[in-house]
Design a protein around this motif. Structure first.
Motif, PDB file in Angstrom:
ATOM      1  N   LEU A   8     -51.745  62.822 -22.695  1.00 28.54           N
ATOM      2  CA  LEU A   8     -50.993  63.324 -23.838  1.00 28.54           C
ATOM      3  C   LEU A   8     -51.285  64.797 -24.090  1.00 28.54           C
ATOM      4  O   LEU A   8     -50.390  65.566 -24.425  1.00 28.54           O
ATOM      5  CB  LEU A   8     -51.294  62.488 -25.086  1.00 28.54           C
ATOM      6  CG  LEU A   8     -50.729  61.074 -25.078  1.00 28.54           C
ATOM      7  CD1 LEU A   8     -51.201  60.306 -26.303  1.00 28.54           C
ATOM      8  CD2 LEU A   8     -49.224  61.094 -25.004  1.00 28.54           C
ATOM      9  N   GLY A   9     -52.536  65.205 -23.915  1.00 33.94           N
ATOM     10  CA  GLY A   9     -52.896  66.611 -24.094  1.00 33.94           C
ATOM     11  C   GLY A   9     -52.184  67.499 -23.078  1.00 33.94           C
ATOM     12  O   GLY A   9     -51.623  68.541 -23.432  1.00 33.94           O
ATOM     13  N   LYS A  10     -52.202  67.092 -21.819  1.00 33.75           N
ATOM     14  CA  LYS A  10     -51.535  67.880 -20.782  1.00 33.75           C
ATOM     15  C   LYS A  10     -50.016  67.876 -20.967  1.00 33.75           C
ATOM     16  O   LYS A  10     -49.346  68.885 -20.734  1.00 33.75           O
ATOM     17  CB  LYS A  10     -51.908  67.361 -19.393  1.00 33.75           C
ATOM     18  CG  LYS A  10     -53.333  67.687 -19.032  1.00 33.75           C
ATOM     19  CD  LYS A  10     -53.659  67.276 -17.630  1.00 33.75           C
ATOM     20  CE  LYS A  10     -55.102  67.627 -17.344  1.00 33.75           C
ATOM     21  NZ  LYS A  10     -55.304  68.102 -16.018  1.00 33.75           N
ATOM     22  N   SER A  11     -49.461  66.744 -21.393  1.00 33.86           N
ATOM     23  CA  SER A  11     -48.023  66.669 -21.640  1.00 33.86           C
ATOM     24  C   SER A  11     -47.622  67.588 -22.779  1.00 33.86           C
ATOM     25  O   SER A  11     -46.590  68.273 -22.706  1.00 33.86           O
ATOM     26  CB  SER A  11     -47.610  65.235 -21.975  1.00 33.86           C
ATOM     27  OG  SER A  11     -47.842  64.396 -20.891  1.00 33.86           O
ATOM     28  N   LEU A  12     -48.412  67.603 -23.834  1.00 34.96           N
ATOM     29  CA  LEU A  12     -48.118  68.460 -24.974  1.00 34.96           C
ATOM     30  C   LEU A  12     -48.198  69.935 -24.584  1.00 34.96           C
ATOM     31  O   LEU A  12     -47.322  70.727 -24.948  1.00 34.96           O
ATOM     32  CB  LEU A  12     -49.077  68.165 -26.121  1.00 34.96           C
ATOM     33  CG  LEU A  12     -48.866  68.960 -27.397  1.00 34.96           C
ATOM     34  CD1 LEU A  12     -47.501  68.665 -27.986  1.00 34.96           C
ATOM     35  CD2 LEU A  12     -49.948  68.633 -28.402  1.00 34.96           C
ATOM     36  N   LYS A  13     -49.220  70.305 -23.826  1.00 32.94           N
ATOM     37  CA  LYS A  13     -49.352  71.692 -23.371  1.00 32.94           C
ATOM     38  C   LYS A  13     -48.199  72.083 -22.446  1.00 32.94           C
ATOM     39  O   LYS A  13     -47.673  73.183 -22.533  1.00 32.94           O
ATOM     40  CB  LYS A  13     -50.681  71.893 -22.657  1.00 32.94           C
ATOM     41  CG  LYS A  13     -51.866  71.887 -23.585  1.00 32.94           C
ATOM     42  CD  LYS A  13     -53.167  72.017 -22.818  1.00 32.94           C
ATOM     43  CE  LYS A  13     -54.354  71.873 -23.743  1.00 32.94           C
ATOM     44  NZ  LYS A  13     -55.619  71.860 -23.008  1.00 32.94           N
ATOM     45  N   GLY A  14     -47.799  71.181 -21.570  1.00 31.66           N
ATOM     46  CA  GLY A  14     -46.688  71.458 -20.671  1.00 31.66           C
ATOM     47  C   GLY A  14     -45.379  71.621 -21.426  1.00 31.66           C
ATOM     48  O   GLY A  14     -44.586  72.521 -21.138  1.00 31.66           O
ATOM     49  N   THR A  15     -45.167  70.768 -22.410  1.00 28.81           N
ATOM     50  CA  THR A  15     -43.948  70.862 -23.213  1.00 28.81           C
ATOM     51  C   THR A  15     -43.930  72.155 -24.015  1.00 28.81           C
ATOM     52  O   THR A  15     -42.901  72.834 -24.100  1.00 28.81           O
ATOM     53  CB  THR A  15     -43.840  69.650 -24.158  1.00 28.81           C
ATOM     54  OG1 THR A  15     -43.860  68.457 -23.373  1.00 28.81           O
ATOM     55  CG2 THR A  15     -42.580  69.701 -24.984  1.00 28.81           C
ATOM     56  N   ALA A  16     -45.061  72.518 -24.596  1.00 28.35           N
ATOM     57  CA  ALA A  16     -45.141  73.768 -25.354  1.00 28.35           C
ATOM     58  C   ALA A  16     -44.913  74.972 -24.439  1.00 28.35           C
ATOM     59  O   ALA A  16     -44.240  75.933 -24.812  1.00 28.35           O
ATOM     60  CB  ALA A  16     -46.497  73.874 -26.042  1.00 28.35           C
ATOM     61  N   GLY A  17     -45.428  74.922 -23.234  1.00 29.17           N
ATOM     62  CA  GLY A  17     -45.213  76.002 -22.274  1.00 29.17           C
ATOM     63  C   GLY A  17     -43.758  76.136 -21.866  1.00 29.17           C
ATOM     64  O   GLY A  17     -43.223  77.245 -21.791  1.00 29.17           O
ATOM     65  N   MET A  18     -43.098  75.012 -21.632  1.00 28.10           N
ATOM     66  CA  MET A  18     -41.683  75.053 -21.263  1.00 28.10           C
ATOM     67  C   MET A  18     -40.828  75.566 -22.420  1.00 28.10           C
ATOM     68  O   MET A  18     -39.887  76.329 -22.215  1.00 28.10           O
ATOM     69  CB  MET A  18     -41.201  73.651 -20.843  1.00 28.10           C
ATOM     70  CG  MET A  18     -41.851  73.153 -19.566  1.00 28.10           C
ATOM     71  SD  MET A  18     -41.498  74.187 -18.144  1.00 28.10           S
ATOM     72  CE  MET A  18     -39.822  73.718 -17.840  1.00 28.10           C
ATOM     73  N   LEU A  19     -41.188  75.192 -23.635  1.00 27.90           N
ATOM     74  CA  LEU A  19     -40.461  75.674 -24.801  1.00 27.90           C
ATOM     75  C   LEU A  19     -40.648  77.180 -24.951  1.00 27.90           C
ATOM     76  O   LEU A  19     -39.681  77.907 -25.224  1.00 27.90           O
ATOM     77  CB  LEU A  19     -40.951  74.951 -26.059  1.00 27.90           C
ATOM     78  CG  LEU A  19     -40.222  75.268 -27.345  1.00 27.90           C
ATOM     79  CD1 LEU A  19     -38.775  74.824 -27.258  1.00 27.90           C
ATOM     80  CD2 LEU A  19     -40.908  74.591 -28.511  1.00 27.90           C
ATOM     81  N   ALA A  20     -41.865  77.661 -24.750  1.00 30.43           N
ATOM     82  CA  ALA A  20     -42.124  79.099 -24.837  1.00 30.43           C
ATOM     83  C   ALA A  20     -41.349  79.857 -23.759  1.00 30.43           C
ATOM     84  O   ALA A  20     -40.793  80.927 -24.021  1.00 30.43           O
ATOM     85  CB  ALA A  20     -43.623  79.365 -24.705  1.00 30.43           C
ATOM     86  N   LEU A  21     -41.285  79.304 -22.564  1.00 35.59           N
ATOM     87  CA  LEU A  21     -40.535  79.952 -21.491  1.00 35.59           C
ATOM     88  C   LEU A  21     -39.038  79.977 -21.768  1.00 35.59           C
ATOM     89  O   LEU A  21     -38.346  80.911 -21.363  1.00 35.59           O
ATOM     90  CB  LEU A  21     -40.788  79.241 -20.162  1.00 35.59           C
ATOM     91  CG  LEU A  21     -42.103  79.578 -19.474  1.00 35.59           C
ATOM     92  CD1 LEU A  21     -42.278  78.716 -18.229  1.00 35.59           C
ATOM     93  CD2 LEU A  21     -42.173  81.041 -19.117  1.00 35.59           C
ATOM     94  N   SER A  22     -38.540  78.985 -22.479  1.00 35.65           N
ATOM     95  CA  SER A  22     -37.105  78.967 -22.775  1.00 35.65           C
ATOM     96  C   SER A  22     -36.725  80.049 -23.776  1.00 35.65           C
ATOM     97  O   SER A  22     -35.589  80.503 -23.800  1.00 35.65           O
ATOM     98  CB  SER A  22     -36.680  77.590 -23.280  1.00 35.65           C
ATOM     99  OG  SER A  22     -37.224  77.344 -24.561  1.00 35.65           O
ATOM    100  N   PHE A  23     -37.666  80.475 -24.619  1.00 30.12           N
ATOM    101  CA  PHE A  23     -37.387  81.538 -25.585  1.00 30.12           C
ATOM    102  C   PHE A  23     -37.644  82.931 -25.014  1.00 30.12           C
ATOM    103  O   PHE A  23     -37.271  83.921 -25.633  1.00 30.12           O
ATOM    104  CB  PHE A  23     -38.244  81.362 -26.847  1.00 30.12           C
ATOM    105  CG  PHE A  23     -37.782  80.249 -27.726  1.00 30.12           C
ATOM    106  CD1 PHE A  23     -36.568  80.335 -28.382  1.00 30.12           C
ATOM    107  CD2 PHE A  23     -38.549  79.113 -27.891  1.00 30.12           C
ATOM    108  CE1 PHE A  23     -36.128  79.319 -29.201  1.00 30.12           C
ATOM    109  CE2 PHE A  23     -38.117  78.085 -28.706  1.00 30.12           C
ATOM    110  CZ  PHE A  23     -36.914  78.189 -29.360  1.00 30.12           C
TER     111      PHE A  23
END
Length: 64
Positions: A8-23
């Motif tokens: 869950l920690g790695k999934s959350l970090k990955g999702t946050a990273g992808m969201l940051a890259l989309s902006f």
């Protein structure tokens, strides 16, 4: 082997990273010094700003 907490920690970090890259493209284009002309022909003129600050908007507009 991953336990649930690490997964869950790695999934959350990955999702946050992808969201940051989309902006990132929008942020970089907003910081660009290059001026671009915005086509305002399809926008509606709402009138002076002091009229808008008075309260609810009652005028009707035709959208082309």
């Amino acid at each position: 082997m991953l336990n649930r907490r690490k997964f869950l920690g790695k999934s959350l970090k990955g999702t946050a990273g992808m969201l940051a890259l989309s902006f990132l493209p929008a942020g970089l284009s907003a910081c660009s010094k290059e001026e671009s002309n915005i086509d305002t022909s399809s926008m509606v003129n709402l009138g002076p700003l002091n009229e808008l600050e008075k309260g609810p908007f009652q005028r009707k507009f035709l959208i082309k």
